[in-house]
Design an enzyme around this catalytic site. Structure first.
Site, PDB file in Angstrom:
ATOM      1  N   GLU A 163       0.839  -1.194   0.000  1.00 41.22           N
ATOM      2  CA  GLU A 163       0.000   0.000   0.000  1.00 41.22           C
ATOM      3  C   GLU A 163       0.875   1.245   0.000  1.00 41.22           C
ATOM      4  O   GLU A 163       1.827   1.338   0.759  1.00 41.22           O
ATOM      5  CB  GLU A 163      -0.913  -0.018   1.231  1.00 41.22           C
ATOM      6  CG  GLU A 163      -1.896   1.111   1.256  1.00 41.22           C
ATOM      7  CD  GLU A 163      -2.618   1.267  -0.067  1.00 41.22           C
ATOM      8  OE1 GLU A 163      -3.285   0.336  -0.514  1.00 41.22           O
ATOM      9  OE2 GLU A 163      -2.479   2.338  -0.699  1.00 41.22           O
ATOM     10  N   LYS A 222       8.136  -1.634  -2.472  1.00 40.05           N
ATOM     11  CA  LYS A 222       7.523  -0.860  -1.371  1.00 40.05           C
ATOM     12  C   LYS A 222       8.613  -0.268  -0.479  1.00 40.05           C
ATOM     13  O   LYS A 222       8.594   0.925  -0.158  1.00 40.05           O
ATOM     14  CB  LYS A 222       6.600  -1.781  -0.557  1.00 40.05           C
ATOM     15  CG  LYS A 222       6.028  -1.148   0.687  1.00 40.05           C
ATOM     16  CD  LYS A 222       5.139   0.044   0.383  1.00 40.05           C
ATOM     17  CE  LYS A 222       4.994   0.932   1.591  1.00 40.05           C
ATOM     18  NZ  LYS A 222       4.219   2.132   1.351  1.00 40.05           N
ATOM     19  N   CYS A 278       6.038   4.852   9.016  1.00 33.79           N
ATOM     20  CA  CYS A 278       6.587   4.047   7.920  1.00 33.79           C
ATOM     21  C   CYS A 278       8.047   4.317   7.577  1.00 33.79           C
ATOM     22  O   CYS A 278       8.833   3.366   7.459  1.00 33.79           O
ATOM     23  CB  CYS A 278       5.742   4.239   6.671  1.00 33.79           C
ATOM     24  SG  CYS A 278       4.090   3.578   6.887  1.00 33.79           S
TER      25      CYS A 278
HETATM   26  P1  NAD Z   1      -2.054  -0.252  12.603  1.00 32.24           P
HETATM   27  O1  NAD Z   1      -1.270  -0.542  13.817  1.00 32.24           O
HETATM   28  O2  NAD Z   1      -2.821   1.026  12.495  1.00 32.24           O
HETATM   29  O3  NAD Z   1      -3.112  -1.450  12.371  1.00 32.24           O
HETATM   30  C1  NAD Z   1      -2.793  -2.804  12.420  1.00 32.24           C
HETATM   31  C2  NAD Z   1      -3.976  -3.529  13.049  1.00 32.24           C
HETATM   32  O4  NAD Z   1      -3.780  -4.935  12.919  1.00 32.24           O
HETATM   33  C3  NAD Z   1      -4.140  -3.268  14.551  1.00 32.24           C
HETATM   34  O5  NAD Z   1      -5.419  -2.719  14.791  1.00 32.24           O
HETATM   35  C4  NAD Z   1      -3.973  -4.634  15.191  1.00 32.24           C
HETATM   36  O6  NAD Z   1      -4.806  -4.827  16.326  1.00 32.24           O
HETATM   37  C5  NAD Z   1      -4.388  -5.557  14.066  1.00 32.24           C
HETATM   38  N1  NAD Z   1      -3.916  -6.942  14.173  1.00 32.24           N
HETATM   39  C6  NAD Z   1      -2.693  -7.392  14.544  1.00 32.24           C
HETATM   40  N2  NAD Z   1      -2.657  -8.735  14.466  1.00 32.24           N
HETATM   41  C7  NAD Z   1      -3.876  -9.143  14.030  1.00 32.24           C
HETATM   42  C8  NAD Z   1      -4.443 -10.407  13.739  1.00 32.24           C
HETATM   43  N3  NAD Z   1      -3.730 -11.543  13.845  1.00 32.24           N
HETATM   44  N4  NAD Z   1      -5.710 -10.456  13.327  1.00 32.24           N
HETATM   45  C9  NAD Z   1      -6.449  -9.328  13.195  1.00 32.24           C
HETATM   46  N5  NAD Z   1      -5.961  -8.100  13.443  1.00 32.24           N
HETATM   47  C10 NAD Z   1      -4.687  -7.998  13.858  1.00 32.24           C
HETATM   48  O7  NAD Z   1      -1.053  -0.393  11.384  1.00 32.24           O
HETATM   49  P2  NAD Z   1      -1.152   0.343   9.952  1.00 32.24           P
HETATM   50  O8  NAD Z   1      -0.614   1.721  10.041  1.00 32.24           O
HETATM   51  O9  NAD Z   1      -2.516   0.117   9.375  1.00 32.24           O
HETATM   52  O10 NAD Z   1      -0.088  -0.497   9.133  1.00 32.24           O
HETATM   53  C11 NAD Z   1      -0.355  -1.825   8.729  1.00 32.24           C
HETATM   54  C12 NAD Z   1       0.699  -2.245   7.727  1.00 32.24           C
HETATM   55  O11 NAD Z   1       0.618  -1.414   6.569  1.00 32.24           O
HETATM   56  C13 NAD Z   1       2.134  -2.109   8.237  1.00 32.24           C
HETATM   57  O12 NAD Z   1       2.909  -3.146   7.693  1.00 32.24           O
HETATM   58  C14 NAD Z   1       2.583  -0.775   7.658  1.00 32.24           C
HETATM   59  O13 NAD Z   1       3.974  -0.708   7.473  1.00 32.24           O
HETATM   60  C15 NAD Z   1       1.876  -0.768   6.319  1.00 32.24           C
HETATM   61  N6  NAD Z   1       1.611   0.577   5.775  1.00 32.24           N
HETATM   62  C16 NAD Z   1       1.184   1.585   6.591  1.00 32.24           C
HETATM   63  C17 NAD Z   1       0.897   2.842   6.048  1.00 32.24           C
HETATM   64  C18 NAD Z   1       0.415   3.983   6.909  1.00 32.24           C
HETATM   65  O14 NAD Z   1       0.363   5.094   6.420  1.00 32.24           O
HETATM   66  N7  NAD Z   1       0.052   3.770   8.158  1.00 32.24           N
HETATM   67  C19 NAD Z   1       1.022   3.045   4.669  1.00 32.24           C
HETATM   68  C20 NAD Z   1       1.436   1.989   3.870  1.00 32.24           C
HETATM   69  C21 NAD Z   1       1.727   0.749   4.428  1.00 32.24           C
HETATM   70  C1  UDX Z   2       4.596   7.584   3.678  1.00 29.17           C
HETATM   71  C2  UDX Z   2       4.631   7.453   2.151  1.00 29.17           C
HETATM   72  O1  UDX Z   2       4.500   8.757   1.579  1.00 29.17           O
HETATM   73  C3  UDX Z   2       3.508   6.554   1.670  1.00 29.17           C
HETATM   74  O2  UDX Z   2       3.595   6.369   0.267  1.00 29.17           O
HETATM   75  C4  UDX Z   2       3.624   5.222   2.373  1.00 29.17           C
HETATM   76  O3  UDX Z   2       2.582   4.367   1.970  1.00 29.17           O
HETATM   77  C5  UDX Z   2       3.617   5.389   3.873  1.00 29.17           C
HETATM   78  O4  UDX Z   2       4.671   6.294   4.260  1.00 29.17           O
HETATM   79  P1  UDX Z   2       3.151   8.962   5.414  1.00 29.17           P
HETATM   80  O5  UDX Z   2       4.207   8.587   6.372  1.00 29.17           O
HETATM   81  O6  UDX Z   2       1.733   8.725   5.777  1.00 29.17           O
HETATM   82  O7  UDX Z   2       3.376   8.216   4.019  1.00 29.17           O
HETATM   83  O8  UDX Z   2       3.266  10.523   5.076  1.00 29.17           O
HETATM   84  P2  UDX Z   2       4.270  11.394   4.159  1.00 29.17           P
HETATM   85  O9  UDX Z   2       3.465  12.412   3.469  1.00 29.17           O
HETATM   86  O10 UDX Z   2       5.135  10.571   3.322  1.00 29.17           O
HETATM   87  O11 UDX Z   2       5.143  12.148   5.256  1.00 29.17           O
HETATM   88  C6  UDX Z   2       6.073  11.471   6.077  1.00 29.17           C
HETATM   89  C7  UDX Z   2       6.848  12.478   6.896  1.00 29.17           C
HETATM   90  O12 UDX Z   2       7.709  13.255   6.068  1.00 29.17           O
HETATM   91  C8  UDX Z   2       5.964  13.482   7.642  1.00 29.17           C
HETATM   92  O13 UDX Z   2       6.489  13.739   8.915  1.00 29.17           O
HETATM   93  C9  UDX Z   2       6.044  14.720   6.771  1.00 29.17           C
HETATM   94  O14 UDX Z   2       5.786  15.898   7.470  1.00 29.17           O
HETATM   95  C10 UDX Z   2       7.492  14.636   6.304  1.00 29.17           C
HETATM   96  N1  UDX Z   2       7.751  15.380   5.057  1.00 29.17           N
HETATM   97  C11 UDX Z   2       7.078  15.053   3.915  1.00 29.17           C
HETATM   98  C12 UDX Z   2       8.715  16.382   5.041  1.00 29.17           C
HETATM   99  O15 UDX Z   2       9.341  16.677   6.067  1.00 29.17           O
HETATM  100  N2  UDX Z   2       8.960  17.035   3.859  1.00 29.17           N
HETATM  101  C13 UDX Z   2       8.305  16.733   2.697  1.00 29.17           C
HETATM  102  O16 UDX Z   2       8.592  17.366   1.673  1.00 29.17           O
HETATM  103  C14 UDX Z   2       7.339  15.707   2.729  1.00 29.17           C
END
Ligand code: NAD
Ligand code: UDX
Length: 482
Positions: A163, A222, A278
C-alpha cells in the site's frame, strides 16, 4: 478460478491501512462483501460507531456510505476468514524492540499469526494478499506455513500488494492512485490470482495503472519507494543546514532545483525531520535486509538517511535552546502541532515527540496544542519509557491546551512542529502581545510569514533560512578533517 468469483473479501487488521483500503474497496465494489476484522474489540466498536478511531479527511463519508451495505467491521475473525475468497493481511509490522535485530528488523509476529490462523481455518481456494509492508521474501515464509499445514482440497495463493497511501491524503491516494502494484508467483495459478485482484481494483483504477510483477519485486518496491521518498527529505534537510550557515534560503533552493524535470518538485519540503510510522521503520527494514545479505555498503548508504533525520531533529532542538539564551529551564514554550504531519491525528514517530523530549530534558514547561491529537495520546507518547525515564516529569512539565491563543499566553516561545493550515492564519499580533518578551517564534515547517512575524517584533528562527540581520563568515578553506 474465474475473475468474477471473488465475492467475499476479508481484511485482517482494522488499522490505518486495512480499514482505509478496504472501506474504499467496499465503497467502489458494491458487488463485493467486505469484512474488516481485528483482535482489538474497542477499535472494531469504534469503527461501528459515529466516532471512527482514526481521523482521515473523507474517510467518514466513505465508511458511512458502505457500512451495513457491503462493508462490515467485526471481531469474529474466524468466520470472516472461513467465508472469504480473498484475504488481505493488513496487520502491523513494527520494528522489533527486543531480541535479534532489535531496533532494526521488522517484527513479523502478527504476519505469522495471521498466516497460521488462515492455514488452520481455510477451506477450498483462497487468495491471501500481503498488504502490510514486509521484508523481501516474506511471502515465502507465509507459503511455507501454508505448505506445512496443508489440508486436502485447500489451495492458498499468496500475492504481494503493498500500500502506498500517505496519511492525511489516504482517500485521495486510494481513489486515484498513481499505481496499484501486484506481485505474484510466475505460475498459472499465480497469474490467475493476480488477475482476480486486478479485477477488484479495475472497478475504479484504469488498467494502465495496475502493475503486475514477480512477488519479490513487489515487496522490494515498497521498501524502495519509502527509502527514496525519505532520502529526498534527508537530502533537502542536509542542504537546509548549509543554508542556515551561508544565508541561502532552502525554499528558494528547493524551488530552483525542483523545476528541473529530472528532479521534480515533490518531497523537497525541508522540515524539523520526517516522522510517521513508515519511513524510519521501512528503511531500518531495508538496512537490516542488506546486512543480512552481506551488503554492508548498501546498508550504510540507506542508514545515513535516518542518521541525517536524527541529526535534523536534534539540530532544531539545539537551535531553540541556543536562541533562548542557552537555557530553557522553567521557560514556558508552546508547541504547535503534535501529529507527525497535518490532517492526521497519528503521532507515531512524530518529530514533535522528540522535540518535546529534548526540551523536557532541559526542564522546559511545555504547553501543547494540536487540533486533532487526543490529550491521552500526547501524554502516553511523552510518558513512553524511551522518552521519559521518570514519567512524573510529564505531569510536572506538560500542559495540554485546546486553544492556540491560550496555549501561548505568558510563554517565551512557540514552536511550529506540524504544518496544520490553521497555524498560517492565527492572529500573531494578538499572540505576541500575550507572550513574554523577547518573544520567540520557531517555525519547524516553514509555513509562517517570517517577515511579518519579524515586523511584529518576534525573534524568528526557521529551517534553512536566516530571518533578520546576521553576519556570515564563510571560511575560504574548509577546516581540517582530522
Ligand atoms: P495499525 O497498527 O494502524 O493497524 C494494524 C492492526 O492490525 C491493529 O489494529 C492490530 O490490532 C491488528 N492486528 C494485529 N494482528 C492481528 C491479527 N492476527 N488479526 C487481526 N488483526 C490484527 O497499522 P497500519 O498503520 O494500518 O499499518 C499496517 C501495515 O501497513 C504495516 O505493515 C505498515 O507498514 C503498512 N503501511 C502503513 C501505512 C500507513 O500510512 N500507516 C502506509 C502503507 C503501508
Ligand atoms: C509515507 C509514504 O508517503 C507513503 O507512500 C507510504 O505508503 C507510507 O509512508 P506517510 O508517512 O503517511 O506516508 O506521510 P508522508 O506524506 O510521506 O510524510 C512522512 C513524513 O515526512 C511526515 O512527517 C512529513 O511531514 C514529512 N515530510 C514530507 C517532510 O518533512 N517534507 C516533505 O517534503 C514531505
Amino acid at each position: 478460478m474465474e475473475a468474477r468469483k471473488v465475492k467475499k473479501v476479508c481484511c485482517l487488521g482494522a488499522g490505518y491501512v486495512g480499514a482505509s483500503t478496504c472501506s474504499v474497496v467496499a465503497y467502489k465494489c458494491v458487488d463485493l462483501q467486505v469484512t474488516i476484522v481485528d483482535l482489538d474489540a474497542a477499535k472494531i466498536a469504534a469503527w461501528n460507531s459515529p466516532d471512527l478511531p482514526i481521523y482521515e479527511p473523507g474517510l467518514q463519508e466513505i465508511v458511512e456510505t458502505a457500512r451495513g451495505r457491503n462493508l462490515f467491521f467485526s471481531v469474529d475473525i474466524d468466520a470472516a476468514v472461513v467465508e472469504a475468497d480473498l484475504i488481505f493481511i493488513s496487520v502491523n509490522t513494527p520494528t522489533k524492540t527486543f531480541g535479534l535485530g532489535k531496533g532494526r528488523a521488522p517484527d513479523l509476529k502478527y504476519i505469522e499469526a495471521s498466516a497460521r490462523r488462515i492455514a488452520s481455518l481455510a477451506k477450498g481456494r483462497k487468495i491471501v494478499v500481503e498488504k502490510s509492508t514486509v521484508p523481501v521474501r516474506a511471502a515465502e515464509s507465509i507459503e511455507r506455513i501454508f505448505e506445512a499445514n496443508r489440508k486436502d482440497n485447500v489451495e492458498l495463493e499468496v500475492l504481494s500488494n503493498p500500500e502506498f497511501l500517505a496519511e492525511g491524503t489516504a482517500m485521495e491516494n486510494l481513489l486515484n492512485p498513481d499505481r496499484v502494484l501486484i506481485g505474484g508467483s510466475q505460475t498459472a495459478s499465480g497469474y490467475a490470482a493476480m488477475k482476480q485482484l486486478s479485477y477488484i481494483y479495475s472497478h475504479w483504477v484504469p488498467e494502465s495503472k495496475i502493475i503486475l510483477t514477480n512477488t519479490w519485486s513487489s515487496e522490494l518496491s515498497k521498501l524502495t519507494a519509502n527509502a527514496f521518498l525519505a532520502q529526498r527529505i534527508s537530502s533537502i534537510n542536509a542542504i537546509s543546514a548549509v543554508c542556515e550557515a551561508t544565508g541561502a534560503d532552502v525554499t528558494e533552493v528547493a524551488h530552483a532545483i525542483g523545476t528541473d524535470s529530472r528532479i521534480g518538485n515533490k518531497f523537497l519540503g525541508a522540515s524539523l525531520g520526517f516522522g510517521g510510522s513508515c519511513f524510519q521503520k521501512d528503511i531500518l527494514n531495508l538496512v537490516y535486509l542488506c546486512e543480512a545479505l552481506n551488503l554492508p555498503e548498501v546498508a550504510a548508504y540507506w542508514n545515513q538517511v535516518i542518521a541525517l533525520n536524527d541529526y535534523q531533529k536534534r539540530r532544531f532542538a539545539t537551535r531553540i535552546i541556543n536562541a533562548l539564551f542557552n537555557t530553557v529551564t522553567d521557560k514556558r514554550i508552546a508547541i504547535f502541532g503534535f501529529s507527525f504531519k497535518k490532517d492526521t491525528g497519528d503521532t507515531r514517530e512524530s518529530p514533535s515527540i522528540y522535540l518535546c523530549k529534548h526540551l523536557m530534558d532541559e526542564g522546559a514547561q511545555l504547553v501543547i496544542f494540536d487540533p486533532k491529537v487526543k490529550h491521552t495520546q500526547v501524554i502516553a507518547d511523552l510518558k513512553h519509557p524511551m522518552i521519559s525515564e521518570d514519567s512524573s516529569r510529564v505531569d510536572r512539565l506538560v500542559t495540554i491546551c485546546h486553544d492556540p491563543y491560550k496555549a501561548t499566553e505568558n510563554t517565551h516561545a512557540f514552536v511550529v512542529c506540524t504544518e496544520w493550515d490553521m497555524f498560517k492564519s492565527l492572529d500573531y499580533q494578538r499572540i505576541y502581545s500575550n507572550m513574554e518578551k523577547p518573544a520567540f517564534a520557531f517555525d519547524g515547517r516553514i509555513v509562517l510569514d517570517h517577515d511579518r512575524l519579524h515586523d511584529i517584533g518576534f525573534h524568528v528562527e526557521t529551517i534553512g533560512k536566516v530571518v533578520g540581520p546576521r553576519k556570515f563568515i564563510i571560511p575560504t578553506t574548509p577546516p581540517p578533517t582530522s
